[in-house]
Motif scaffolding. Structure first.
Motif, PDB file in Angstrom:
ATOM      1  N   THR A  48       9.837  -8.216  -9.236  1.00 43.83           N
ATOM      2  CA  THR A  48       9.114  -7.425 -10.236  1.00 43.83           C
ATOM      3  C   THR A  48       7.603  -7.599 -10.131  1.00 43.83           C
ATOM      4  OG1 THR A  48       9.330  -9.194 -11.853  1.00 43.83           O
ATOM      5  CG2 THR A  48      10.992  -7.469 -11.891  1.00 43.83           C
ATOM      6  N   VAL A  49       7.144  -8.828  -9.916  1.00 42.80           N
ATOM      7  CA  VAL A  49       5.701  -9.066  -9.918  1.00 42.80           C
ATOM      8  C   VAL A  49       5.096  -8.744  -8.556  1.00 42.80           C
ATOM      9  CG1 VAL A  49       3.867 -10.748 -10.290  1.00 42.80           C
ATOM     10  CG2 VAL A  49       5.939 -10.827 -11.680  1.00 42.80           C
ATOM     11  N   MET A  50       5.703  -9.280  -7.507  1.00 42.11           N
ATOM     12  CA  MET A  50       5.113  -9.075  -6.189  1.00 42.11           C
ATOM     13  C   MET A  50       5.423  -7.691  -5.642  1.00 42.11           C
ATOM     14  SD  MET A  50       5.576 -12.872  -4.603  1.00 42.11           S
ATOM     15  CE  MET A  50       4.488 -12.584  -3.237  1.00 42.11           C
ATOM     16  N   LEU A  51       6.666  -7.210  -5.862  1.00 37.77           N
ATOM     17  CA  LEU A  51       7.030  -5.906  -5.307  1.00 37.77           C
ATOM     18  C   LEU A  51       6.928  -4.781  -6.336  1.00 37.77           C
ATOM     19  CD1 LEU A  51      10.073  -6.886  -3.052  1.00 37.77           C
ATOM     20  CD2 LEU A  51       7.681  -6.640  -2.421  1.00 37.77           C
ATOM     21  N   GLY A  52       6.807  -5.128  -7.609  1.00 35.04           N
ATOM     22  CA  GLY A  52       6.615  -4.106  -8.627  1.00 35.04           C
ATOM     23  C   GLY A  52       7.840  -3.224  -8.873  1.00 35.04           C
ATOM     24  N   GLU A  90       0.854  -1.164   0.000  1.00 34.98           N
ATOM     25  CA  GLU A  90       0.000   0.000   0.000  1.00 34.98           C
ATOM     26  C   GLU A  90       0.897   1.224   0.000  1.00 34.98           C
ATOM     27  OE1 GLU A  90      -2.620   0.827   3.499  1.00 34.98           O
ATOM     28  OE2 GLU A  90      -3.931  -0.416   2.238  1.00 34.98           O
ATOM     29  N   ARG A  91       0.605   2.161  -0.888  1.00 32.50           N
ATOM     30  CA  ARG A  91       1.469   3.344  -0.973  1.00 32.50           C
ATOM     31  C   ARG A  91       1.297   4.188   0.284  1.00 32.50           C
ATOM     32  NH1 ARG A  91       4.168   6.228  -4.983  1.00 32.50           N
ATOM     33  NH2 ARG A  91       3.405   5.063  -6.775  1.00 32.50           N
ATOM     34  N   ARG A  92       2.426   4.595   0.875  1.00 38.77           N
ATOM     35  CA  ARG A  92       2.343   5.489   2.024  1.00 38.77           C
ATOM     36  C   ARG A  92       1.871   6.855   1.546  1.00 38.77           C
ATOM     37  NH1 ARG A  92       5.770   3.425   6.354  1.00 38.77           N
ATOM     38  NH2 ARG A  92       7.081   1.777   5.549  1.00 38.77           N
ATOM     39  N   THR A  93       1.120   7.539   2.387  1.00 39.49           N
ATOM     40  CA  THR A  93       0.643   8.863   1.967  1.00 39.49           C
ATOM     41  C   THR A  93       1.826   9.789   1.718  1.00 39.49           C
ATOM     42  OG1 THR A  93       0.151   9.083   4.296  1.00 39.49           O
ATOM     43  CG2 THR A  93      -1.724   8.981   2.788  1.00 39.49           C
ATOM     44  N   GLU A  94       2.857   9.699   2.562  1.00 40.32           N
ATOM     45  CA  GLU A  94       4.092  10.395   2.225  1.00 40.32           C
ATOM     46  C   GLU A  94       5.246   9.477   2.578  1.00 40.32           C
ATOM     47  OE1 GLU A  94       5.170  13.637   5.120  1.00 40.32           O
ATOM     48  OE2 GLU A  94       3.035  13.409   5.538  1.00 40.32           O
ATOM     49  N   PRO A  95       6.373   9.561   1.806  1.00 42.63           N
ATOM     50  CA  PRO A  95       7.485   8.657   2.073  1.00 42.63           C
ATOM     51  C   PRO A  95       7.953   8.829   3.508  1.00 42.63           C
ATOM     52  CG  PRO A  95       7.890  10.016   0.113  1.00 42.63           C
ATOM     53  CD  PRO A  95       6.628  10.513   0.737  1.00 42.63           C
ATOM     54  N   SER A  96       8.175   7.710   4.171  1.00 43.81           N
ATOM     55  CA  SER A  96       8.623   7.776   5.548  1.00 43.81           C
ATOM     56  C   SER A  96      10.075   8.246   5.589  1.00 43.81           C
ATOM     57  CB  SER A  96       8.494   6.404   6.188  1.00 43.81           C
ATOM     58  OG  SER A  96       9.479   6.224   7.165  1.00 43.81           O
ATOM     59  N   MET A 147      14.357   0.643  -0.522  1.00 45.21           N
ATOM     60  CA  MET A 147      13.804   1.924  -0.956  1.00 45.21           C
ATOM     61  C   MET A 147      12.313   1.819  -1.209  1.00 45.21           C
ATOM     62  SD  MET A 147      16.797   3.792  -3.178  1.00 45.21           S
ATOM     63  CE  MET A 147      16.208   3.090  -4.661  1.00 45.21           C
ATOM     64  N   LEU A 148      11.903   0.642  -1.713  1.00 48.42           N
ATOM     65  CA  LEU A 148      10.480   0.436  -1.965  1.00 48.42           C
ATOM     66  C   LEU A 148       9.680   0.586  -0.676  1.00 48.42           C
ATOM     67  CD1 LEU A 148       8.440  -0.764  -4.219  1.00 48.42           C
ATOM     68  CD2 LEU A 148       8.586  -2.800  -2.810  1.00 48.42           C
ATOM     69  N   PHE A 149      10.242   0.027   0.413  1.00 49.28           N
ATOM     70  CA  PHE A 149       9.479   0.048   1.651  1.00 49.28           C
ATOM     71  C   PHE A 149       9.495   1.416   2.329  1.00 49.28           C
ATOM     72  CE2 PHE A 149       9.745  -4.593   1.294  1.00 49.28           C
ATOM     73  CZ  PHE A 149       8.386  -4.826   1.358  1.00 49.28           C
ATOM     74  N   SER A 150      10.287   2.344   1.806  1.00 51.30           N
ATOM     75  CA  SER A 150      10.133   3.698   2.328  1.00 51.30           C
ATOM     76  C   SER A 150       8.956   4.400   1.640  1.00 51.30           C
ATOM     77  CB  SER A 150      11.435   4.491   2.169  1.00 51.30           C
ATOM     78  OG  SER A 150      11.777   4.595   0.820  1.00 51.30           O
ATOM     79  N   GLN A 151       8.489   3.831   0.536  1.00 45.23           N
ATOM     80  CA  GLN A 151       7.340   4.427  -0.135  1.00 45.23           C
ATOM     81  C   GLN A 151       6.052   3.609   0.040  1.00 45.23           C
ATOM     82  OE1 GLN A 151       8.277   5.226  -4.227  1.00 45.23           O
ATOM     83  NE2 GLN A 151      10.066   6.409  -3.618  1.00 45.23           N
ATOM     84  N   TYR A 152       6.245   2.323   0.316  1.00 46.80           N
ATOM     85  CA  TYR A 152       5.069   1.455   0.465  1.00 46.80           C
ATOM     86  C   TYR A 152       5.121   0.781   1.820  1.00 46.80           C
ATOM     87  CZ  TYR A 152       4.104   1.756  -4.546  1.00 46.80           C
ATOM     88  OH  TYR A 152       3.789   2.200  -5.795  1.00 46.80           O
ATOM     89  N   ARG A 153       3.992   0.342   2.289  1.00 44.30           N
ATOM     90  CA  ARG A 153       4.003  -0.493   3.479  1.00 44.30           C
ATOM     91  C   ARG A 153       3.270  -1.789   3.148  1.00 44.30           C
ATOM     92  NH1 ARG A 153       2.022   2.888   7.702  1.00 44.30           N
ATOM     93  NH2 ARG A 153       1.237   4.528   6.374  1.00 44.30           N
ATOM     94  N   LEU A 154       3.632  -2.831   3.891  1.00 47.23           N
ATOM     95  CA  LEU A 154       3.009  -4.132   3.681  1.00 47.23           C
ATOM     96  C   LEU A 154       1.796  -4.199   4.594  1.00 47.23           C
ATOM     97  CD1 LEU A 154       3.896  -6.416   1.860  1.00 47.23           C
ATOM     98  CD2 LEU A 154       5.053  -7.453   3.787  1.00 47.23           C
ATOM     99  N   ARG A 155       0.653  -4.487   4.029  1.00 44.48           N
ATOM    100  CA  ARG A 155      -0.555  -4.483   4.834  1.00 44.48           C
ATOM    101  C   ARG A 155      -1.249  -5.827   4.671  1.00 44.48           C
ATOM    102  NH1 ARG A 155      -4.291  -0.136   6.225  1.00 44.48           N
ATOM    103  NH2 ARG A 155      -2.451   0.754   7.169  1.00 44.48           N
ATOM    104  N   ARG A 156      -1.648  -6.409   5.773  1.00 41.33           N
ATOM    105  CA  ARG A 156      -2.360  -7.694   5.715  1.00 41.33           C
ATOM    106  C   ARG A 156      -3.771  -7.438   5.226  1.00 41.33           C
ATOM    107  NH1 ARG A 156      -1.115 -13.007   8.529  1.00 41.33           N
ATOM    108  NH2 ARG A 156      -2.406 -14.175   7.108  1.00 41.33           N
TER     109      ARG A 156
END
Lengths: 360, 311
Positions: B86-90, A8-14, A347-356
């Motif tokens: 690529t697929v799961m994390l895009g 899920e995209r974070r509203t703003e990068p952490s 870097m991805l996880f600074s913009q997105y978070r993993l949500r169940r």
């Protein structure tokens, strides 16, 4: 299983996550590679200590690391500049070699004589020739991308193989050093053109200052010029930029020229600062490592300097470590590749978070 | 005249088909991934890993077919890594692919050095034997007879994959996911699963393509033995407009010129520097890209990450 979690995209990068991302990536990399060290049958702690010592542990180690970092800063900048504008230049390796070749063509001793020009003019001409050689070589795939829609990743990659064959041909033929006892190496650069030493009695040379200076220049261009703004705009969204009336093709060409020139300069500075002639093994993949440097720096020109010193440290440290202990120095490339991939994820996880996902 | 004689000799066609084999397998691998909408630049490294792991398995005593299987599994595992990224994390398919290439090749070289710390000359194995029992077939016999079973496998893989893509529900779903993932999702298909499956299967083929070099063409593992063949496969897929039949034709055409340059290099008494001949394959690949790019019908979703509910 798959699909139970979603990004899920974070509203703003952490901010914390952005700052911690490189550290987390490096920690993860060291953990993974520890397993490889264990497999090679070496003590993990000692191996890493030796690696660090070989990279930064002494005046000599530091000078070697800085020597290696110099071309990496330039190829890293070449990639960072291009990637920002979504031009995937994977051809820095080839541009570096062509730059080196051009430098020797202008500043080399031909028949024992260098061109009879005043030294500063000759030096400037040598650097300009190298930059031009790199720029023109990247211009070809950039034009093919802009005009014909040909994917530049594959064309720039294939270009590297072509350049190495061109260099090999030149070293066998017109640019062969007749004094080299049959070794495939080019004529040497006029000694006046060689760069001064940065640290006495080591190989570290003032090319590092050139590279760091160019990093600052690129940063300024990126940040404060119209061209820099346009590059970022085209990279962020080429369609929207076109719609807004930005000259997308011209921006791409400009980006290619800048990127190729930086990689070409890497070749000239290697020749002027370290080798003084061109050989087929003068670059142990600086162009490819430049991709990693750019990504580790998150495409930031000043970050490139830090990332280049890190990658250079890994390469130099691993060489020195593998001489002392039975761990092959290919561990360096594994570390660099793992660092690249884990940095991307971090870097991805600074913009997105993993949500169940919910029970549904 | 000389060239005409050359085309009349079976040896030339045998060499051509041998050169084509890894290209056929690698191109099919890339094709599968791209049909599902994912670029896989990991191929260059996955081929190195396939070449090394297949060879190592056989060196350690496994039968040759098991070596091929090992190469497929190792290739598939690196494909799985690319798929997760690529697929799961895009993540960017370009960068992830390059990262996988770096990781797969450096891990292979590292493993080679750990396994054989001191050896100077690469240890050898006994590769697949040529199928000379096929020599009797008219016209194509002498050419096929000079090949190993891996070439036969590559040739049979072409119709197999064409059948899979165009004649089975899985193939239809796969192509749909590469063209319009949102619509596929609407049909109740799992974009994630289909893409991961395609990448793993395609990467397994890439691994087998690499293992051809150590288990059929040569009898040892060398550094840099893939030498850009993976990138050439990526170019060939564009040339083939993402169709298996054309991929075969492209690989054969390409191998024809490569075999020709090898012979010319040997026969023409160095009228040109040998490097010019060696450049031909790379230049041809670039030309193929340029010629075909205009009419290329890229899978519409190629290189676009897909996240449920996000545009």
């Amino acid at each position: 299983m798959i699909g139970a979690w979603r990004l899920e995209r974070r509203t703003e990068p952490s901010r914390t996550a952005t700052a911690l991302a490189p550290l987390a990536a490096i920690a993860f990399t060291l953990l993974v590679c520890a397993a490889l060290v264990a497999w090679a049958g070496a003590p993990i702690g000692q191996t890493y200590a030796l690696l660090f010592d070989g990279a930064f542990g002494s005046r000599f180690a530091i000078s070697e690391t800085l020597t290696r970092a110099t071309p990496l800063i330039l190829t890293g900048l070449a990639c960072a500049v291009a990637f920002r504008a979504r031009l995937f230049n994977i051809g820095a390796e080839g541009q570096l070699y062509l730059g080196a070749l051009a430098a020797v063509a202008v500043g080399g001793m031909h028949g024992g004589e260098a061109l009879d020009w005043p030294m500063p003019v000759l030096f400037a001409a040598m650097m300009a020739a190298a930059a031009l050689a790199g720029a023109v070589w990247l211009l070809i795939p950039a034009l093919m991308k802009a005009k014909l829609g040909v994917d530049e990743v594959v064309t720039t990659l294939l270009g590297n193989f072509i350049v190495l064959l061109i260099v090999s041909m030149m070293l066998d033929g017109p640019m062969k050093d007749p004094m080299a006892m049959g070794w495939p190496q080019s004529v040497a650069l006029a000694s006046d053109l060689e760069l001064g030493k940065l640290i006495e009695r080591t190989r570290a040379h003032t090319g590092l200052l050139w590279a760091a200076g160019l990093a600052v220049v690129v940063w300024l261009v990126n940040r404060y010029t119209v061209f820099g703004f346009r590059m970022r705009a085209v990279g962020a969204n080429a369609h929207a930029s076109k719609f807004l009336g930005l000259p997308v093709t011209r921006v791409m060409i400009g980006t290619a020229l800048l990127s190729g020139a930086l990689a070409g300069l890497a070749g000239a500075i290697e020749v002027a600062g370290r080798t003084s002639y061109v050989t087929l093994d003068m670059s142990p993949g600086y162009g490819y490592s430049g991709v990693v440097v750019a990504m580790l720096a998150a495409l930031h020109p000043l970050g490139v300097v830090a990332a280049a010193v890190f990658v250079a440290g890994v390469l130099v440290g691993a060489d020195s470590m593998s001489r002392a202990i039975a761990v092959p120095n290919y561990i360096a490339d594994v570390i660099v590749a793992t660092a690249l991939l884990s940095m991307l994820v971090a870097m991805l996880f600074s913009q997105y978070r993993l949500r169940r996902m919910g029970a549904a | 005249m000389e060239t005409l004689d050359l085309l009349g000799s079976a040896a030339f066609w045998v060499a051509m088909l041998r050169i084509a084999t890894p290209l056929i397998l690698g191109t099919l691998g890339v094709l599968l991934c791209e049909r599902a909408g994912v670029l896989n630049l990991g191929i260059e490294g996955i081929m190195v890993a396939g070449a090394f792991s297949g060879w190592l398995a056989v060196y350690l005593g496994a039968p040759l077919p098991v070596g091929v299987l090992v190469a497929a599994v190792v290739g598939g595992l690196f494909g799985l890594l690319h798929a997760v990224l690529t697929v799961m994390l895009g993540l960017s398919q370009h960068v992830s692919g390059l990262g996988v290439t770096m990781l797969a090749s450096s891990l292979s070289y590292f493993a080679y050095r750990v396994s054989f710390p001191k050896v100077e000359t690469p240890p050898t194995i006994t590769p697949f034997a040529e199928m000379h029992w096929l020599d009797g077939i008219p016209i194509i016999g002498p050419v096929l007879g000079g090949q190993t079973p891996m070439t036969l496998f590559a040739l049979l893989a072409v119709p197999a994959i064409a059948w899979l893509l165009y004649r089975t529900p899985v193939g239809l779903a796969l192509r749909m996911v590469g063209e319009n993932p949102a619509a596929a999702e609407g049909q109740g298909l799992s974009v994630t699963r289909l893409r991961i499956g395609a990448i793993v299967a395609g990467s397994a083929l890439m691994g087998v393509a690499g293992s051809f070099l150590t288990l059929s063409a040569f009898n040892a593992f060398f550094f840099n033995m893939i030498n850009g063949r993976g990138w050439i496969c990526v170019a060939l897929v564009v040339f083939a407009s993402w169709r298996p039949g054309k991929a075969l034709a492209g690989a054969l055409l390409f191998a024809f010129f490569d075999a020709l340059q090898l012979r010319l290099q040997q026969s023409s008494g160095a009228s040109l520097p040998y490097q010019v001949y060696l450049m031909i394959p790379y230049i041809l690949s670039i030309l193929a890209l340029v010629v075909m790019a205009r009419r290329a019908a890229y899978p519409q979703a190629l290189m676009k990450p897909y996240r449920k509910g996000e545009r």
